[in-house]
Design an enzyme around this catalytic site. Structure first.
Site, short mmCIF file in Angstrom:
data_model
loop_
_atom_site.label_atom_id
_atom_site.label_comp_id
_atom_site.label_asym_id
_atom_site.label_seq_id
_atom_site.Cartn_x
_atom_site.Cartn_y
_atom_site.Cartn_z
N ALA A 65 0.87 -1.18 0.00
CA ALA A 65 0.00 0.00 0.00
C ALA A 65 0.90 1.23 0.00
O ALA A 65 2.06 1.17 0.45
CB ALA A 65 -0.88 -0.02 1.23
N GLY A 109 0.49 -5.05 0.88
CA GLY A 109 -0.75 -5.07 0.10
C GLY A 109 -0.54 -5.67 -1.29
O GLY A 109 -1.48 -6.20 -1.88
N GLU A 112 -0.85 -9.29 -0.78
CA GLU A 112 -2.26 -9.55 -0.48
C GLU A 112 -3.11 -9.48 -1.74
O GLU A 112 -4.04 -10.27 -1.93
CB GLU A 112 -2.76 -8.55 0.57
CG GLU A 112 -2.02 -8.69 1.89
CD GLU A 112 -2.42 -7.61 2.88
OE1 GLU A 112 -1.89 -6.49 2.79
OE2 GLU A 112 -3.27 -7.88 3.73
N GLU A 132 4.70 -5.33 6.86
CA GLU A 132 3.99 -4.23 7.53
C GLU A 132 4.47 -4.03 8.97
O GLU A 132 4.43 -2.92 9.50
CB GLU A 132 2.48 -4.49 7.54
CG GLU A 132 1.80 -4.40 6.19
CD GLU A 132 1.70 -5.72 5.45
OE1 GLU A 132 2.49 -6.65 5.76
OE2 GLU A 132 0.84 -5.83 4.57
C1 HXC Z 1 5.08 4.34 -1.35
C2 HXC Z 1 6.94 3.33 -2.24
C3 HXC Z 1 6.59 2.09 -1.67
C4 HXC Z 1 5.37 2.04 -0.92
C5 HXC Z 1 8.43 1.84 -2.73
N1 HXC Z 1 8.10 3.13 -2.88
N2 HXC Z 1 7.53 1.18 -1.99
N3 HXC Z 1 6.20 4.44 -2.08
N4 HXC Z 1 4.67 3.18 -0.80
N5 HXC Z 1 4.91 0.92 -0.38
C6 HXC Z 1 8.83 4.17 -3.62
C7 HXC Z 1 10.07 4.62 -2.86
O1 HXC Z 1 9.71 5.57 -1.89
C8 HXC Z 1 10.88 5.20 -3.97
O2 HXC Z 1 10.38 6.49 -4.30
C9 HXC Z 1 10.55 4.30 -5.16
O3 HXC Z 1 9.33 3.66 -4.84
C10 HXC Z 1 11.60 3.22 -5.36
O4 HXC Z 1 11.77 2.53 -4.13
P1 HXC Z 1 13.20 2.29 -3.46
O5 HXC Z 1 12.97 2.01 -2.03
O6 HXC Z 1 14.15 3.41 -3.82
O7 HXC Z 1 13.67 0.97 -4.26
P2 HXC Z 1 14.62 -0.19 -3.74
O8 HXC Z 1 15.79 0.38 -2.98
O9 HXC Z 1 14.87 -1.06 -4.92
O10 HXC Z 1 13.76 -1.00 -2.64
C11 HXC Z 1 12.59 -1.72 -3.05
C12 HXC Z 1 11.75 -2.11 -1.82
C13 HXC Z 1 11.49 -0.88 -0.94
C14 HXC Z 1 12.49 -3.19 -1.02
C15 HXC Z 1 10.46 -2.73 -2.36
O11 HXC Z 1 10.95 0.14 -1.76
C16 HXC Z 1 10.50 -1.14 0.16
O12 HXC Z 1 10.85 -1.72 1.17
N6 HXC Z 1 9.28 -0.64 0.01
C17 HXC Z 1 8.24 -0.70 1.04
C18 HXC Z 1 7.72 -2.12 1.19
C19 HXC Z 1 6.65 -2.17 2.28
O13 HXC Z 1 6.94 -1.91 3.46
N7 HXC Z 1 5.45 -2.53 1.90
C20 HXC Z 1 4.30 -2.62 2.84
C21 HXC Z 1 3.56 -1.32 2.83
S1 HXC Z 1 2.28 -1.30 3.99
P3 HXC Z 1 11.35 7.76 -4.38
O14 HXC Z 1 10.40 8.90 -4.60
O15 HXC Z 1 12.12 7.81 -3.11
O16 HXC Z 1 12.22 7.44 -5.57
C22 HXC Z 1 1.06 -2.19 3.30
C23 HXC Z 1 -0.16 -2.30 4.14
C24 HXC Z 1 -1.17 -3.20 3.52
O17 HXC Z 1 1.16 -2.69 2.24
C25 HXC Z 1 -2.48 -3.08 4.17
C26 HXC Z 1 -3.54 -2.68 3.21
C27 HXC Z 1 -4.39 -1.63 3.69
#
Ligand code: HXC
Length: 258
Positions: A65, A109, A112, A132
């Protein structure tokens, strides 16, 4: 309808829906989820669509998400907006089969959403995770339930409590995905699977999906009874006659969804 966060191509009765927010690794914001639920409802109604493939990019199916959009929401907003609840419910109400074609990250998400599809075929570079917990929250669109049903309690707890990522090979061993294919061949391979599904009787396909999904909602006895009645009901279709007679006559069946 034109969408800003999705690309859609329809070919050979298969709709290929690509999540398209490359700047955020296809992070799911409310616009994307709402467009996706609209697109799936449209595909359900479209006679030129008999199977749906949902995919992202080579680097990410979806990295979760959208954290930027969620970070400052209050508890009241999350509850009153029913954060993603309505959209994921509409997505899972799709009657036609949906295959998730996952390359790269399917996190939070994103994992999911892939699990909300009917089955997952992934590339050998796929990485699944429910990280998460690292953000001080938990899965919110079905992850604690669907992952547990898919891979069992021990591995599901491991994923949800540590936030670790699972590679493609482990995902296949655990039963999260049905097949792993080389990354470069993901889309052609999944499209071939989708076309095979599209060739069959839609009545058999939709009822098979309904029966499998029923197994998650009911007891074994009720589920078997439901399946039995649906199976028997299919003898009222022309497609059953055509399928069985084509076999006996050693020819390909011509299904007409009747
Ligand atoms: C918003 C995101 C994002 C996310 C990545 N980006 N994931 N933006 N929400 N979930 C953005 C980064 O901020 C970055 O933007 C660009 O995408 C590239 O990401 P990087 O981190 O620079 O890439 P990399 O180093 O290759 O790392 C990839 C990654 C990492 C391991 C996937 O991005 C990551 O850990 N992302 C978050 C994963 C996460 O925690 N997901 C769960 C979210 S909570 P900029 O502008 O800086 O270039 C969730 C709740 C679900 O899903 C419940 C439903 C309601």
């Amino acid at each position: 309808m034109a969408y800003q966060t999705l690309n859609i191509e329809i070919d050979d009765y298969v709709a290929l829906i690509r999540l398209n927010r490359p700047e955020a690794l296809n992070a799911l914001n409310s616009q994307l989820l709402s467009e996706l639920s609209d697109a799936l409802q449209e595909a359900d109604k479209n006679e030129r669509v008999r199977c749906i493939v949902l995919t992202g990019s080579e680097k990410a199916f979806a990295a979760g998400a959208d954290i930027k959009e969620m970070a400052d929401k209050t508890g009241v907003e999350a509850y009153m907006d029913d954060l993603f609840g309505d959209q994921i419910d509409r997505i899972t109400a799709t009657r036609k089969p949906i295959i998730a074609a996952v390359a790269g990250y399917a996190l939070g998400g994103g994992c999911e959403l892939a699990m909300a599809c009917d089955f997952i075929i992934c590339a050998d570079n796929a990485k699944f995770g429910q990280p998460e917990v690292n953000l001080g929250v938990i899965a919110g669109i079905g992850g604690t339930q669907r992952l547990t049903r898919a891979i069992g309690k021990s591995k599901s707890m491991d994923m949800h409590l540590t936030g670790r990522f699972m590679e493609a090979a482990e995902a296949e061993r655990a039963g999260l995905v049905s097949r792993v294919v080389p990354a470069a061949k993901l889309i052609p391979e999944v499209m071939a699977v989708a076309r095979k599904i599209a060739e069959k009787s839609q009545i058999a396909i939709l009822t098979a999906k309904e029966c499998v999904n029923r197994s998650f909602e009911t007891t074994l006895r009720e589920g078997i009874l439901f399946e039995r009645r649906v199976f028997q009901g299919l003898f009222a279709t022309e497609d059953q006659k055509e399928g069985m007679h084509a076999f006996l006559e050693k020819r390909e069946p011509q299904f007409r969804d009747r």
